[in-house]
Scaffold this motif. Structure first.
Motif, PDB file in Angstrom:
ATOM      1  N   PHE A 183       0.840  -1.191   0.000  1.00 43.11           N
ATOM      2  CA  PHE A 183       0.000   0.000   0.000  1.00 43.11           C
ATOM      3  C   PHE A 183       0.879   1.246   0.000  1.00 43.11           C
ATOM      4  CE2 PHE A 183       0.970  -1.274   4.275  1.00 43.11           C
ATOM      5  CZ  PHE A 183       1.201  -0.101   4.975  1.00 43.11           C
ATOM      6  N   THR A 184       0.266   2.373  -0.277  1.00 43.35           N
ATOM      7  CA  THR A 184       0.942   3.662  -0.228  1.00 43.35           C
ATOM      8  C   THR A 184       0.299   4.471   0.891  1.00 43.35           C
ATOM      9  OG1 THR A 184       1.368   3.570  -2.590  1.00 43.35           O
ATOM     10  CG2 THR A 184       1.514   5.734  -1.552  1.00 43.35           C
ATOM     11  N   ALA A 185       1.145   5.060   1.751  1.00 45.11           N
ATOM     12  CA  ALA A 185       0.613   5.801   2.892  1.00 45.11           C
ATOM     13  C   ALA A 185       1.569   6.922   3.288  1.00 45.11           C
ATOM     14  CB  ALA A 185       0.402   4.858   4.073  1.00 45.11           C
ATOM     15  N   GLU A 186       1.012   7.892   3.988  1.00 48.67           N
ATOM     16  CA  GLU A 186       1.773   9.031   4.490  1.00 48.67           C
ATOM     17  C   GLU A 186       2.330   8.716   5.877  1.00 48.67           C
ATOM     18  OE1 GLU A 186       0.575  13.502   5.820  1.00 48.67           O
ATOM     19  OE2 GLU A 186      -0.160  12.807   3.887  1.00 48.67           O
ATOM     20  N   LEU A 187       3.577   9.096   6.124  1.00 49.75           N
ATOM     21  CA  LEU A 187       4.173   8.932   7.442  1.00 49.75           C
ATOM     22  C   LEU A 187       3.610   9.996   8.375  1.00 49.75           C
ATOM     23  CD1 LEU A 187       6.360   7.730   5.366  1.00 49.75           C
ATOM     24  CD2 LEU A 187       7.900   7.919   7.297  1.00 49.75           C
ATOM     25  N   TRP A 188       3.286   9.596   9.605  1.00 53.14           N
ATOM     26  CA  TRP A 188       2.743  10.524  10.589  1.00 53.14           C
ATOM     27  C   TRP A 188       3.384  10.261  11.947  1.00 53.14           C
ATOM     28  CZ3 TRP A 188       0.134   8.044  14.553  1.00 53.14           C
ATOM     29  CH2 TRP A 188      -0.343   6.760  14.288  1.00 53.14           C
ATOM     30  N   VAL A 189       3.283  11.233  12.833  1.00 52.99           N
ATOM     31  CA  VAL A 189       3.937  11.157  14.145  1.00 52.99           C
ATOM     32  C   VAL A 189       2.900  11.006  15.244  1.00 52.99           C
ATOM     33  CG1 VAL A 189       5.313  12.448  15.836  1.00 52.99           C
ATOM     34  CG2 VAL A 189       5.922  12.511  13.426  1.00 52.99           C
ATOM     35  N   TRP A 190       3.209  10.106  16.176  1.00 54.82           N
ATOM     36  CA  TRP A 190       2.434   9.960  17.407  1.00 54.82           C
ATOM     37  C   TRP A 190       3.337  10.410  18.542  1.00 54.82           C
ATOM     38  CZ3 TRP A 190       2.998   6.088  21.439  1.00 54.82           C
ATOM     39  CH2 TRP A 190       1.990   6.154  22.408  1.00 54.82           C
ATOM     40  N   HIS A 191       2.859  11.330  19.338  1.00 56.38           N
ATOM     41  CA  HIS A 191       3.638  11.852  20.469  1.00 56.38           C
ATOM     42  C   HIS A 191       3.277  11.056  21.714  1.00 56.38           C
ATOM     43  CE1 HIS A 191       5.110  15.299  18.207  1.00 56.38           C
ATOM     44  NE2 HIS A 191       3.918  15.316  17.642  1.00 56.38           N
ATOM     45  N   ALA A 192       4.197  10.189  22.135  1.00 54.64           N
ATOM     46  CA  ALA A 192       3.966   9.366  23.318  1.00 54.64           C
ATOM     47  C   ALA A 192       4.068  10.204  24.588  1.00 54.64           C
ATOM     48  CB  ALA A 192       4.974   8.226  23.371  1.00 54.64           C
ATOM     49  N   ARG A 193       5.059  11.035  24.645  1.00 55.59           N
ATOM     50  CA  ARG A 193       5.312  11.954  25.756  1.00 55.59           C
ATOM     51  C   ARG A 193       5.879  13.218  25.131  1.00 55.59           C
ATOM     52  NH1 ARG A 193       8.453   7.249  28.372  1.00 55.59           N
ATOM     53  NH2 ARG A 193       6.733   6.025  29.141  1.00 55.59           N
ATOM     54  N   PRO A 194       5.972  14.296  25.898  1.00 53.59           N
ATOM     55  CA  PRO A 194       6.493  15.533  25.298  1.00 53.59           C
ATOM     56  C   PRO A 194       7.836  15.363  24.578  1.00 53.59           C
ATOM     57  CG  PRO A 194       5.558  15.994  27.445  1.00 53.59           C
ATOM     58  CD  PRO A 194       5.521  14.498  27.269  1.00 53.59           C
ATOM     59  N   ALA A 195       8.732  14.563  25.118  1.00 56.32           N
ATOM     60  CA  ALA A 195      10.065  14.416  24.516  1.00 56.32           C
ATOM     61  C   ALA A 195      10.191  13.152  23.663  1.00 56.32           C
ATOM     62  CB  ALA A 195      11.124  14.405  25.609  1.00 56.32           C
ATOM     63  N   ASP A 215      10.778  11.904   5.338  1.00 55.39           N
ATOM     64  CA  ASP A 215      10.421  12.760   6.453  1.00 55.39           C
ATOM     65  C   ASP A 215       8.960  12.515   6.797  1.00 55.39           C
ATOM     66  OD1 ASP A 215      12.895  14.157   6.714  1.00 55.39           O
ATOM     67  OD2 ASP A 215      12.360  15.368   4.961  1.00 55.39           O
ATOM     68  N   VAL A 216       8.540  13.018   7.949  1.00 53.99           N
ATOM     69  CA  VAL A 216       7.134  12.969   8.304  1.00 53.99           C
ATOM     70  C   VAL A 216       6.350  13.681   7.213  1.00 53.99           C
ATOM     71  CG1 VAL A 216       5.435  13.778   9.989  1.00 53.99           C
ATOM     72  CG2 VAL A 216       7.636  12.861  10.762  1.00 53.99           C
ATOM     73  N   ASP A 217       5.190  13.180   6.905  1.00 50.14           N
ATOM     74  CA  ASP A 217       4.299  13.665   5.844  1.00 50.14           C
ATOM     75  C   ASP A 217       4.715  13.188   4.452  1.00 50.14           C
ATOM     76  OD1 ASP A 217       2.692  14.975   7.707  1.00 50.14           O
ATOM     77  OD2 ASP A 217       3.844  16.827   7.533  1.00 50.14           O
ATOM     78  N   ALA A 218       5.850  12.491   4.340  1.00 46.54           N
ATOM     79  CA  ALA A 218       6.228  11.895   3.053  1.00 46.54           C
ATOM     80  C   ALA A 218       5.280  10.726   2.777  1.00 46.54           C
ATOM     81  CB  ALA A 218       7.670  11.406   3.088  1.00 46.54           C
ATOM     82  N   VAL A 219       5.118  10.408   1.523  1.00 44.68           N
ATOM     83  CA  VAL A 219       4.298   9.266   1.119  1.00 44.68           C
ATOM     84  C   VAL A 219       5.238   8.158   0.665  1.00 44.68           C
ATOM     85  CG1 VAL A 219       2.557   8.445  -0.505  1.00 44.68           C
ATOM     86  CG2 VAL A 219       2.357  10.732   0.490  1.00 44.68           C
ATOM     87  N   ALA A 220       5.008   6.949   1.173  1.00 44.14           N
ATOM     88  CA  ALA A 220       5.872   5.819   0.843  1.00 44.14           C
ATOM     89  C   ALA A 220       5.029   4.620   0.422  1.00 44.14           C
ATOM     90  CB  ALA A 220       6.730   5.444   2.055  1.00 44.14           C
TER      91      ALA A 220
END
Length: 100
Positions: free
Chosen positions: A5-17, A86-91
């Motif tokens: 499949f093709t999807a966009e990379l996204w970030v999940w913030h587990a904790r502030p750092a 990078d984040v938001d890139a499509v792979a």
């Protein structure tokens, strides 16, 4: 089972750092995986997989994400660097579920 499949990379913030980068598997394939692996999931509902993006292949697990209603695949920093993502890139991603 193999899913490409093709999807966009996204970030999940587990904790502030602390943040993790993922791609989401498509809903249809996630539903099929849930059906085919009922009772075989490991901790947190995870499934062992071999994943590939570009020329990089690694073993990891996919996890159900209740918020999105799909499985999500963590994409390690080493993979993102090797594939210049990078984040938001499509792979384009291939996931092979192991142990079925």
């Amino acid at each position: 089972m193999i899913v490409t499949f093709t999807a966009e990379l996204w970030v999940w913030h587990a904790r502030p750092a602390e943040q993790w980068t993922f791609v989401s598997l498509p809903a249809e394939e996630s539903d099929l995986l849930r059906e085919q692996t009922a009772g075989r999931a490991r901790g947190f509902g995870s499934l062992r997989v071999r994943a590939s993006i570009g020329g990089t292949t690694w073993q990891t697990s996919i996890f159900p994400d209740k918020e999105r209603g799909v499985f999500v695949l963590p994409v390690k920093r080493a993979v993102r660097r090797a594939e210049d993502l990078d984040v938001d890139a499509v792979a384009t991603v291939t996931v092979t579920v192991l142990g079925l």
